[in-house]
Design an enzyme around this catalytic site. Structure first.
Site, mmCIF file in Angstrom:
data_model
loop_
_atom_site.group_PDB
_atom_site.id
_atom_site.type_symbol
_atom_site.label_atom_id
_atom_site.label_comp_id
_atom_site.label_asym_id
_atom_site.label_seq_id
_atom_site.Cartn_x
_atom_site.Cartn_y
_atom_site.Cartn_z
ATOM 1 N N CYS A 121 2.459 -3.768 -11.805
ATOM 2 C CA CYS A 121 3.334 -2.611 -11.599
ATOM 3 C C CYS A 121 4.764 -2.844 -12.081
ATOM 4 O O CYS A 121 5.536 -1.891 -12.213
ATOM 5 C CB CYS A 121 3.340 -2.216 -10.122
ATOM 6 S SG CYS A 121 1.695 -1.876 -9.463
ATOM 7 N N HIS A 261 9.469 2.161 -8.580
ATOM 8 C CA HIS A 261 8.010 2.175 -8.711
ATOM 9 C C HIS A 261 7.435 2.982 -7.563
ATOM 10 O O HIS A 261 7.818 2.810 -6.403
ATOM 11 C CB HIS A 261 7.483 0.737 -8.682
ATOM 12 C CG HIS A 261 6.003 0.648 -8.530
ATOM 13 N ND1 HIS A 261 5.128 1.379 -9.293
ATOM 14 C CD2 HIS A 261 5.227 -0.085 -7.680
ATOM 15 C CE1 HIS A 261 3.892 1.101 -8.941
ATOM 16 N NE2 HIS A 261 3.922 0.217 -7.962
ATOM 17 N N ASN A 291 -0.065 5.676 -6.792
ATOM 18 C CA ASN A 291 0.439 4.486 -7.477
ATOM 19 C C ASN A 291 -0.236 4.373 -8.843
ATOM 20 O O ASN A 291 -1.429 4.076 -8.931
ATOM 21 C CB ASN A 291 0.148 3.250 -6.626
ATOM 22 C CG ASN A 291 0.688 1.962 -7.238
ATOM 23 O OD1 ASN A 291 1.040 1.912 -8.408
ATOM 24 N ND2 ASN A 291 0.742 0.920 -6.428
#
Length: 341
Positions: A121, A261, A291
């Site tokens: 990520c 994020h 996500n």
């Protein structure tokens, strides 16, 4: 690792954005029909209400191609003029050839260098760091960074602790050479990794240690120690941003937009409170996409631009964290190319 801008004849300039998501919308209620969960359980713990899932025949490169084309169209730059294409992804089409090479061929970036970057990520911020360094070192004039993921292909639909979290998307950014006299560009980067936490968030099978041929099934799915990752994320987001701002001499007051994020609303809220980030400066689209790993920050940036929340000249703070365990933050001024530039 902290790197602030060095003097020189070139400056890396962030000039364009593009994003793409699959058509299929999967709501929390849809997931409740597949696994023991509920809309209330997911929303209260994560802030996610829906996510996009790719078709079974869609891979990361399919999403990357669309995001790349939209980014280049936004910039008015031809794919054939790219010097390099970097694809941060935790879900590559193959171990090799690279998803970047496949994407470059599909968009017509023939001859451009192309490679994948694996930092989970944090990958998009890592990719921007490499793009900026290459441009400012004079090794490239135009570098396209495309975060792309099909995480829905990698989750166990019987594991409610992971399958509710992840979605599929691609997001792209174009970094080009700018004039130091007129371009602010990237003020600096704060990047790091702690491999002692490698097992906390992983896809164990598929590499040389556990080849697919002897993976035994479940090892091929994404696994996560949720409490440990949560503790890491809430700590590292705050620490990374604080170190970056101190090193660059910037402050939250100087920043126009913060794009974290998109992993968990509680993590985002914790960081905002600790860092004193006003709600109007924070951009969040987690509710609609979940996500999306390396695609989450560029997807949010492109959406913020389209919504009028990101404007030319704005100073943007990005921060990501993910498997590795890795983290990364950067501050950059968004400086799109003028028509005909």
């Amino acid at each position: 690792m902290i790197a602030t801008r060095a003097g020189g004849a070139r400056r890396a300039r962030l000039v364009a954005l593009g994003a793409h998501v699959p058509e299929r919308i999967v709501t929390n209620d849809d997931l409740a029909a597949m696994v023991d969960t509920s809309d209330e359980w997911i929303t209260s713990r994560t802030g996610i209400r829906s996510r996009r899932w790719a078709r079974e025949d869609q891979a990361s490169s399919d999403l990357a191609v669309e995001a790349a084309r939209r980014c280049l169209e936004d910039a008015g730059v031809a794919a054939g003029d790219l010097d390099m294409l970097i694809v941060p992804t935790a879900t590559p089409d193959h171990l090799f050839p690279s998803t970047a090479a496949i994407t470059a061929d599909a968009i017509g970036a023939h001859g451009a260098a192309a490679y994948d970057l694996l930092a989970a990520c944090s990958g998009f911020v890592y990719g921007l760091g490499q793009a900026a360094a290459l441009v400012e070192a004079g090794m490239a004039d135009r570098v396209l960074v495309v975060g792309a993921e099909v995480l829905s292909h990698m989750v166990d639909l019987e594991d409610r602790s992971t399958c509710v979290l992840f979605g599929d998307a691609a997001g792209a950014a174009l970094v080009v050479a700018g004039d130091p006299g007129t371009t602010t560009g990237f003020l600096g980067f704060e990047l790091g990794a702690d491999g002692s936490g490698a097992g906390q968030l992983a896809i164990p099978a598929g590499g040389g240690r556990i080849p697919v041929a002897r993976s035994g099934g479940l090892d091929g799915f994404l696994t996560m120690n949720g409490p440990e990752v949560f503790r890491f994320a809430t700590r590292i987001m705050v620490e990374s941003v604080a170190r970056l701002l101190e090193a660059t001499g910037a402050s939250i007051d100087d920043v126009d937009l913060v794009v974290p994020h998109q992993a968990n609303q509680r993590i985002i809220d914790h960081a905002a409170t600790r860092l004193g980030i006003p709600a109007e400066k924070m951009y969040n689209n987690l509710e609609h996409y979940g996500n999306t790993s390396s695609a989450s920050i560029p997807l949010a940036m492109a959406e913020a631009r389209d919504a009028g929340r990101l404007k030319p000249g704005d100073l943007v703070l990005m921060v990501g964290f993910g498997g590795g365990l890795t983290w990364g933050a950067t501050v950059v001024r968004y400086e799109p190319l003028e028509a005909g530039a």
